[in-house]
Write an enzyme that holds these catalytic residues in place. Sequence first.
Site, mmCIF file in Angstrom:
data_model
loop_
_atom_site.group_PDB
_atom_site.id
_atom_site.type_symbol
_atom_site.label_atom_id
_atom_site.label_comp_id
_atom_site.label_asym_id
_atom_site.label_seq_id
_atom_site.Cartn_x
_atom_site.Cartn_y
_atom_site.Cartn_z
ATOM 1 C CD GLU A 86 -0.498 5.515 -5.538
ATOM 2 O OE1 GLU A 86 -0.396 6.621 -5.331
ATOM 3 O OE2 GLU A 86 0.256 4.773 -5.132
ATOM 4 C CD GLN A 119 -9.876 1.807 8.178
ATOM 5 O OE1 GLN A 119 -8.887 1.339 7.978
ATOM 6 N NE2 GLN A 119 -10.630 2.472 7.664
ATOM 7 C CE1 TYR A 134 -11.898 9.101 2.406
ATOM 8 C CE2 TYR A 134 -10.257 9.370 3.822
ATOM 9 C CZ TYR A 134 -10.736 8.772 2.802
ATOM 10 O OH TYR A 134 -10.170 7.349 2.610
ATOM 11 C CG HIS A 194 -5.343 4.373 7.307
ATOM 12 N ND1 HIS A 194 -4.877 5.740 6.740
ATOM 13 C CD2 HIS A 194 -6.680 4.183 6.656
ATOM 14 C CE1 HIS A 194 -5.852 6.230 6.302
ATOM 15 N NE2 HIS A 194 -6.922 5.459 6.360
ATOM 16 C CE1 TYR A 235 6.305 1.613 -5.316
ATOM 17 C CE2 TYR A 235 7.202 1.080 -3.138
ATOM 18 C CZ TYR A 235 7.126 1.087 -4.417
ATOM 19 O OH TYR A 235 7.792 -0.082 -5.241
#
Length: 479
Positions: A351, A190, A372, A256, A361
């Site tokens: 969210e 990513q 997963y 991430h 949070y």
Amino acid sequence: MTFRTFIFPVMVAASVILFSCKDKKEAYTVAQEVTATGNQERAAQNYQNYCSGCHGEKMDMFVDRQWKHGSELKDLVFGIKTGYSNDGMPAFAATFTDKEIEELAQYILAGIKNVEQYYFDDSVESNIFESEKLTVRIDTVATGIAVPWGIAFLPDNELLVTNRGGQLYRVKNRKNTEVSGVPEVVAEGQGGLLDVILHPDYANNHRIYFSYSKGKKENGRKLATTAVMTAILEGNSLKQQKIIFEANPYAPTRHHYGSRLVFDDKGYLFISVGERGNENGNPQTLGDNQLGKIHRIKDDGSIPADNPFKNDNGKPTSLYCYGNRNPQSLAINPSTGELWETEHGPRGGDEINIITPGTNYGWPLVSYGINYNGEVITDKTEALGIQDPLHYWIPSIAPSGMAFVTSDVYKPWKGALLVGSLRFKYLNLCYLDGTKVTHEEKLLKNIGRVRDVRQGPDGYIYVAVEDTDTSVLRLVPVQ
């Protein structure tokens, strides 16, 4: 501060997913079918008492999976009744009556239908898309950019577009001109060249900011982190490059990164950083750990004196809030000045949050999702001292890119929030009443993985889409 609360989902019509008018009718029909099989309050309670410990508190996230033994009513009834001992699934023939087993199977089947609504049958055959209140035409603005991660608006109808592979382009009249001076990026997984924004005073200083995955080698291992660089854009070159933020610690993983950037009206720069896949070690760890958090710095990289967290010497740090998983959207609400964020959950539990200083949070202490592989990460959706999201999605839509609609170009949508979906390849429209999402629409179905969405200075909405012939699109209302 509000806290996470949970209400037993008596029927799909009361699900956390908000439906469009058509979806509401479908969900109501499903709910009627479910209700007709018996006492659904009992089915919901039985799920909570007997199933949620292994499959998660929200039935909707449990059903977002591959069904090894089939997902039709007869398959679910058989599985609940007889179990699958080799898979760790106990038999409930002695626990429930046949009627209760069928109620529970119908209850789960309703959740499966809820998830399946996101797998669109629509194919893109035209550049015209209809919504409940507005029809839009898609105009192509940029082509040939494989993964347009971020877009920013230059004067004279030009765009800056990042390609995750490591290229930065100036785009005008569908022509891409590559900008030199971009640093080396770790274009793996990513990672790569990610978000890009302009300085609030760009007209005078020509300064831009971009986030990227920065690598280094340590003890023979290749590590990476989220970094932010600023530079002066001179023609098609970057000058005076300076790294103003690096998230520590570096990690060997390639996912991430977070990486959204936004300036507020005070000139502070907010940076989202993901937890790099280490949920147990990073998001709830303070001190020198900067992963799984959102940061606030000045435009030169220095730290605002009123940031909420201090180091051991009493000096403020960049840390603004923590307990974040992988935030890939940041936007300032123009009506309130608040910082809004979307965050990737695991399987279920994406969210929308309003970001406030010093706030936890919750990841991974609380979550509306499961892992997963189907394992439950936590059995809690609420905890003292943890901020409740203002909205969440089950199943996960994989949100990326977010924009508030303020333009009169889209009067029926004015005041709404747009969020891109990577997983289901559409643009999510959230109608708002204050901080409450009152209704949602799925726009541009199957358009492609929507990576970014922005409202331009011309009042039009621009959408960046991955792995398609049209990399950046503009939405034009059809009269």
